[in-house]
Design a protein around this motif. Structure first.
Motif, PDB file in Angstrom:
ATOM      1  N   LEU A  84       0.823  -1.207   0.000  1.00 50.70           N
ATOM      2  CA  LEU A  84       0.000   0.000   0.000  1.00 50.70           C
ATOM      3  C   LEU A  84       0.860   1.260   0.000  1.00 50.70           C
ATOM      4  CD1 LEU A  84      -2.826  -1.162   2.424  1.00 50.70           C
ATOM      5  CD2 LEU A  84      -3.054  -0.681  -0.022  1.00 50.70           C
ATOM      6  N   ASP A  85       1.970   1.235   0.725  1.00 52.55           N
ATOM      7  CA  ASP A  85       2.902   2.366   0.666  1.00 52.55           C
ATOM      8  C   ASP A  85       3.394   2.573  -0.761  1.00 52.55           C
ATOM      9  OD1 ASP A  85       2.625   2.405   3.411  1.00 52.55           O
ATOM     10  OD2 ASP A  85       4.694   1.804   3.839  1.00 52.55           O
ATOM     11  N   ARG A 139      -6.673   0.077   2.607  1.00 50.10           N
ATOM     12  CA  ARG A 139      -6.762   1.517   2.885  1.00 50.10           C
ATOM     13  C   ARG A 139      -7.703   2.173   1.898  1.00 50.10           C
ATOM     14  NH1 ARG A 139      -0.291   3.033   3.131  1.00 50.10           N
ATOM     15  NH2 ARG A 139       0.268   1.498   4.752  1.00 50.10           N
ATOM     16  N   PHE A 189      -8.390   5.557  -0.402  1.00 48.06           N
ATOM     17  CA  PHE A 189      -7.666   6.625  -1.082  1.00 48.06           C
ATOM     18  C   PHE A 189      -8.676   7.607  -1.646  1.00 48.06           C
ATOM     19  CE2 PHE A 189      -4.907   2.982  -1.097  1.00 48.06           C
ATOM     20  CZ  PHE A 189      -3.635   3.505  -0.878  1.00 48.06           C
ATOM     21  N   THR A 241       0.647   4.029  -3.243  1.00 48.88           N
ATOM     22  CA  THR A 241       0.011   5.309  -2.916  1.00 48.88           C
ATOM     23  C   THR A 241       0.268   6.405  -3.951  1.00 48.88           C
ATOM     24  OG1 THR A 241      -0.087   4.836  -0.547  1.00 48.88           O
ATOM     25  CG2 THR A 241      -0.081   7.162  -1.200  1.00 48.88           C
TER      26      THR A 241
END
Length: 275
Positions: free
Chosen positions: A25-26, A115, A117, A29
């Motif tokens: 996920l990092d 997550r 966004f 992004t």
């Protein structure tokens, strides 16, 4: 199937798998921008998982009973899609919200996290829904300790969502995880405090509330996977995997770029441990 209490060896391996899932996920992004397709996000994540991390994308070809094999490596659920959105040709535009759900397998163990966004520079009701859903997840996490119950988790998530005028999806829930993608217990995001199984040190499970801006009712699309809100209202979801410790909890799906923990969370100074 009984709830599995993880061994120290299991826990060490789960820490690795969960950190790697968060790092996907990092990585993705900066690519979640107007003009990108959800299929391109899937390709980028797949290549990173396989080529850089040496992990296996758990969703790819996953086929629980009654389902056709899932065709992609991540789930990408946009706007009124609640979960299990299949990446494809859809182009993200400014003002969209999208949940990216990542599960990797490393050395036989699963790490699972998601997550929200916000695409582009956007404020207003959609961003607020994402923020409150994030708080709902942490409300559930923050009651975790030995002797608390699964009902305590569900009650914490539900009451926070409903206080803000939102609704909780009831057909999907968190789950135990380890060598298998989905294990016992089922972790409901609604319920009554003091009910259901008591938490014990060594349990590992996800908390992943799905919160709708409108009514809680959902339906499945013809692809057999994608779930959407019946009233076409926006939906948001966040997910962490956590370990029940002797004194509280440890959030396993934390990485360098994980969103900040709310100030009111117990033990928030360390960002991963509740005391």
């Amino acid at each position: 199937m009984a709830i599995q209490i993880k061994t120290p060896e299991d826990i060490a391996a789960m820490r690795v798998a969960c950190r790697l899932a968060a790092e996907v996920l990092d990585f993705i992004t900066p690519h979640v921008v107007p003009g990108v397709t959800t299929g391109e996000l899937d390709r980028l994540c797949h290549d990173y998982m396989v080529g850089v991390q040496g992990t296996i994308p758990a969703p790819l070809n996953y086929a629980p009973p009654g389902y056709t094999p899932y065709p992609k490596s991540i789930c990408a659920s946009v706007n009124h899609q609640v979960c299990h959105g299949i990446p494809g040709e859809r182009v993200l535009k400014a003002g969209d919200i999208v949940n990216l759900d990542i599960t990797v397998i490393k050395d036989g163990y699963h790490g699972d996290t998601s997550r929200m966004f916000v695409v582009g520079d956007m404020t207003g009701p959609a961003r607020r829904l994402c923020e409150i859903t994030y708080e709902c997840m942490w409300k559930g996490i923050d009651v975790v300790r030995p002797g608390a119950t699964l009902g305590d988790i569900g009650h914490a998530c539900q009451t926070h969502a409903e206080k803000h005028g939102y609704s909780i999806v009831r057909e999907f829930c968190g789950h135990g995880i380890g060598r298998r993608f989905h294990e016992e217990p089922q972790v409901l995001h609604y319920g009554r405090p003091g009910t259901l199984d008591k938490l014990q040190p060594g349990m590992i499970f996800t908390i992943e509330p799905m919160v709708n801006a409108g009514r809680r009712e959902i339906r499945e699309l013809a692809d057999g996977w994608t779930i959407v809100t019946k009233d076409h209202s926006l939906s948001a979801q966040w997910e962490h995997t956590l370990l029940v410790t002797p004194t509280g909890y440890e959030v396993l799906t934390v990485s360098d770029a994980s969103p900040a923990v709310p100030d009111w969370v117990r033990g928030h100074q360390t960002a991963v441990t509740g005391a």
